[in-house]
Design a protein around this motif. Structure first.
Motif, PDB file in Angstrom:
ATOM      1  N   VAL A  81       0.833  -1.220   0.000  1.00 61.46           N
ATOM      2  CA  VAL A  81       0.000   0.000   0.000  1.00 61.46           C
ATOM      3  C   VAL A  81       0.867   1.269   0.000  1.00 61.46           C
ATOM      4  O   VAL A  81       0.375   2.358  -0.270  1.00 61.46           O
ATOM      5  CB  VAL A  81      -1.010   0.021   1.185  1.00 61.46           C
ATOM      6  CG1 VAL A  81      -1.867  -1.230   1.186  1.00 61.46           C
ATOM      7  CG2 VAL A  81      -0.334   0.187   2.526  1.00 61.46           C
ATOM      8  N   GLY A  82       2.173   1.111   0.311  1.00 57.21           N
ATOM      9  CA  GLY A  82       3.102   2.237   0.216  1.00 57.21           C
ATOM     10  C   GLY A  82       3.052   3.202   1.386  1.00 57.21           C
ATOM     11  O   GLY A  82       3.686   4.261   1.342  1.00 57.21           O
ATOM     12  N   VAL A  83       2.342   2.830   2.422  1.00 59.09           N
ATOM     13  CA  VAL A  83       2.182   3.729   3.574  1.00 59.09           C
ATOM     14  C   VAL A  83       2.214   2.911   4.854  1.00 59.09           C
ATOM     15  O   VAL A  83       1.710   1.785   4.883  1.00 59.09           O
ATOM     16  CB  VAL A  83       0.820   4.474   3.524  1.00 59.09           C
ATOM     17  CG1 VAL A  83       0.643   5.384   4.738  1.00 59.09           C
ATOM     18  CG2 VAL A  83       0.688   5.279   2.257  1.00 59.09           C
ATOM     19  N   LYS A  84       2.824   3.482   5.906  1.00 59.42           N
ATOM     20  CA  LYS A  84       2.779   2.838   7.217  1.00 59.42           C
ATOM     21  C   LYS A  84       2.539   3.924   8.266  1.00 59.42           C
ATOM     22  O   LYS A  84       3.149   4.997   8.206  1.00 59.42           O
ATOM     23  CB  LYS A  84       4.116   2.132   7.494  1.00 59.42           C
ATOM     24  CG  LYS A  84       4.200   1.500   8.852  1.00 59.42           C
ATOM     25  CD  LYS A  84       3.398   0.217   8.943  1.00 59.42           C
ATOM     26  CE  LYS A  84       3.483  -0.379  10.343  1.00 59.42           C
ATOM     27  NZ  LYS A  84       2.690  -1.592  10.491  1.00 59.42           N
ATOM     28  N   GLU A  85       1.666   3.614   9.209  1.00 56.84           N
ATOM     29  CA  GLU A  85       1.401   4.582  10.273  1.00 56.84           C
ATOM     30  C   GLU A  85       2.411   4.397  11.391  1.00 56.84           C
ATOM     31  O   GLU A  85       2.728   3.265  11.768  1.00 56.84           O
ATOM     32  CB  GLU A  85      -0.016   4.356  10.816  1.00 56.84           C
ATOM     33  CG  GLU A  85      -0.598   5.611  11.414  1.00 56.84           C
ATOM     34  CD  GLU A  85      -2.086   5.476  11.673  1.00 56.84           C
ATOM     35  OE1 GLU A  85      -2.434   5.124  12.802  1.00 56.84           O
ATOM     36  OE2 GLU A  85      -2.878   5.715  10.741  1.00 56.84           O
ATOM     37  N   PHE A  86       2.937   5.518  11.868  1.00 57.17           N
ATOM     38  CA  PHE A  86       3.866   5.496  13.001  1.00 57.17           C
ATOM     39  C   PHE A  86       3.479   6.632  13.918  1.00 57.17           C
ATOM     40  O   PHE A  86       3.362   7.777  13.474  1.00 57.17           O
ATOM     41  CB  PHE A  86       5.314   5.676  12.508  1.00 57.17           C
ATOM     42  CG  PHE A  86       6.349   5.629  13.606  1.00 57.17           C
ATOM     43  CD1 PHE A  86       6.864   4.418  14.058  1.00 57.17           C
ATOM     44  CD2 PHE A  86       6.808   6.799  14.206  1.00 57.17           C
ATOM     45  CE1 PHE A  86       7.810   4.374  15.076  1.00 57.17           C
ATOM     46  CE2 PHE A  86       7.750   6.766  15.219  1.00 57.17           C
ATOM     47  CZ  PHE A  86       8.258   5.545  15.657  1.00 57.17           C
ATOM     48  N   TRP A  87       3.279   6.314  15.201  1.00 57.21           N
ATOM     49  CA  TRP A  87       2.855   7.328  16.175  1.00 57.21           C
ATOM     50  C   TRP A  87       1.608   8.064  15.674  1.00 57.21           C
ATOM     51  O   TRP A  87       1.447   9.274  15.842  1.00 57.21           O
ATOM     52  CB  TRP A  87       4.002   8.309  16.447  1.00 57.21           C
ATOM     53  CG  TRP A  87       3.910   9.014  17.763  1.00 57.21           C
ATOM     54  CD1 TRP A  87       3.477  10.301  17.985  1.00 57.21           C
ATOM     55  CD2 TRP A  87       4.232   8.489  19.066  1.00 57.21           C
ATOM     56  NE1 TRP A  87       3.511  10.594  19.317  1.00 57.21           N
ATOM     57  CE2 TRP A  87       3.979   9.501  20.015  1.00 57.21           C
ATOM     58  CE3 TRP A  87       4.708   7.266  19.526  1.00 57.21           C
ATOM     59  CZ2 TRP A  87       4.188   9.326  21.383  1.00 57.21           C
ATOM     60  CZ3 TRP A  87       4.927   7.087  20.881  1.00 57.21           C
ATOM     61  CH2 TRP A  87       4.665   8.110  21.786  1.00 57.21           C
ATOM     62  N   GLY A  88       0.762   7.323  14.958  1.00 58.63           N
ATOM     63  CA  GLY A  88      -0.477   7.917  14.447  1.00 58.63           C
ATOM     64  C   GLY A  88      -0.297   8.768  13.210  1.00 58.63           C
ATOM     65  O   GLY A  88      -1.270   9.332  12.700  1.00 58.63           O
ATOM     66  N   LEU A  89       0.933   8.833  12.681  1.00 61.19           N
ATOM     67  CA  LEU A  89       1.193   9.667  11.503  1.00 61.19           C
ATOM     68  C   LEU A  89       1.381   8.774  10.278  1.00 61.19           C
ATOM     69  O   LEU A  89       2.183   7.829  10.321  1.00 61.19           O
ATOM     70  CB  LEU A  89       2.468  10.504  11.709  1.00 61.19           C
ATOM     71  CG  LEU A  89       2.501  11.383  12.962  1.00 61.19           C
ATOM     72  CD1 LEU A  89       3.904  11.972  13.161  1.00 61.19           C
ATOM     73  CD2 LEU A  89       1.469  12.512  12.845  1.00 61.19           C
ATOM     74  N   PRO A  90       0.680   9.051   9.168  1.00 59.97           N
ATOM     75  CA  PRO A  90       0.872   8.223   7.971  1.00 59.97           C
ATOM     76  C   PRO A  90       2.173   8.600   7.260  1.00 59.97           C
ATOM     77  O   PRO A  90       2.400   9.767   6.946  1.00 59.97           O
ATOM     78  CB  PRO A  90      -0.353   8.584   7.107  1.00 59.97           C
ATOM     79  CG  PRO A  90      -0.746   9.950   7.561  1.00 59.97           C
ATOM     80  CD  PRO A  90      -0.300  10.128   8.985  1.00 59.97           C
TER      81      PRO A  90
END
Ligand SMILES: C[S@@+](CC[C@H](N)C(=O)[O-])C[C@H]1O[C@@H](n2cnc3c(N)ncnc32)[C@H](O)[C@@H]1O
Length: 296
Positions: A81-90
């Protein structure tokens, strides 16, 4: 791996994919099915639930089947999908960036715990060494609205990705990124330095899960023969990067606590002050204080 060649509802497609993923030995089968179908249809969790009874078009079925085949072949969902959430940030990913891990949020938590709450609104300067997507730096800038930071990475494509993420998050005025090596002089002193460096011993890389071994960049993983090369480089530079009484926080791998503590305690003017475990209880974030150099 594919969906059947007949009209099926979204909910049924989720069930079929989850079963196929489970059969393929994927631990997070239901979650992965939901994320991939959501990505194919541009629907979030709620959107998928409310469209559960809608029939997929043949084109949608083909798209979903193609994504599912990639997942079964070992590509992580975040890469697909090319995206990962970290600390609630995409965060967007590229071939040069590690997929940010939930364990790394321990570094952010350690930073929030060690920098006094009274300093929260000060214009703190942060350096993130081996920034990748910029994950740790963005999380801290998100928490500290007056802070600014510099992320460095040896990989120019990673730096490009981090810059793109800064723009997407509206943080480009506060986050600067530069191609640089851990060993380089940054000619600036920081209030906080953070790093999740490569720490896998070279010989262990072949035995990693294929999602990691075949899809995360080698440079993000390989910590040299004993996995500790980056820590030694960072320990050499840290006395010149930190203001007096400032902190460095590094992520560590399983079983590296004693070695990493020894490396930083042996460095000029540095002392390990805390080791924070991750949610599984594994020591994950080592906090180091700069008490001033003995020698110039
Ligand atoms: C484990 S990844 C961490 C990425 C990101 N900070 C995170 O936590 O998701 C390590 C990063 O260090 C970078 N790196 C490896 N060797 C380096 C070096 N000698 N100098 C600077 N960066 C380096 C890699 O390109 C990679 O982006």
């Amino acid at each position: 791996m594919s969906l059947p060649d007949r009209a099926i509802e979204i909910a049924a497609a989720r069930r079929i994919l989850a079963a196929q993923f489970e059969k393929a030995g994927i631990d997070t089968a239901a979650l992965d099915a939901r994320l991939l179908i959501g990505h194919a249809l541009s629907l979030d969790h709620t959107g998928l639930a409310s469209a559960a009874k809608r029939l997929l078009t043949p084109a949608e079925r083909d798209t979903i089947s193609a994504l599912a085949a990639r997942r079964v072949a070992g590509e992580p969902v975040a890469r697909i999908v090319g995206v990962k959430e970290f600390w609630g940030l995409p965060l967007t990913l590229s071939a040069a960036t590690l997929v940010p891990r939930p364990d790394t949020e321990t570094v952010v938590e350690a930073a929030l715990a060690i920098v006094e709450p009274a300093r929260r609104n000060e214009p703190l300067r942060i350096a993130d060494l081996g920034t990748g997507t910029g994950a740790i730096l963005f999380a801290l800038l998100h928490e500290w609205p007056q802070a600014t930071g510099l992320g460095i990475d040896i990989d120019p494509q990673a730096v490009e990705t981090a810059r793109a993420n800064a723009a997407l998050l509206g943080m480009e005025a506060r986050a600067e990124f530069r191609v640089a090596d851990f060993n380089e002089d940054l000619t600036e002193r920081f209030d906080l330095v953070v790093s999740n460096p490569p720490y896998i011993p070279t010989r262990d890389i072949a035995g990693l899960a294929r999602e990691v071994r075949d899809h995360d960049p080698r440079r993000a993983l390989d910590g040299g023969a004993d996995g500790l090369h980056a820590y030694r480089a960072i320990a050499r530079r840290a006395p010149y990067l930190l203001k007096p009484d400032a902190f460095l926080i590094v992520e560590i791998g399983i079983g590296q606590t004693a070695d990493v503590e020894a490396i930083f305690n042996a460095a000029d003017g540095l002392e390990v002050v805390a080791v924070k475990p991750d949610l599984s209880g594994i020591p994950r974030a080592v906090s180091v204080r700069h008490r001033g150099r003995k020698t110039a």
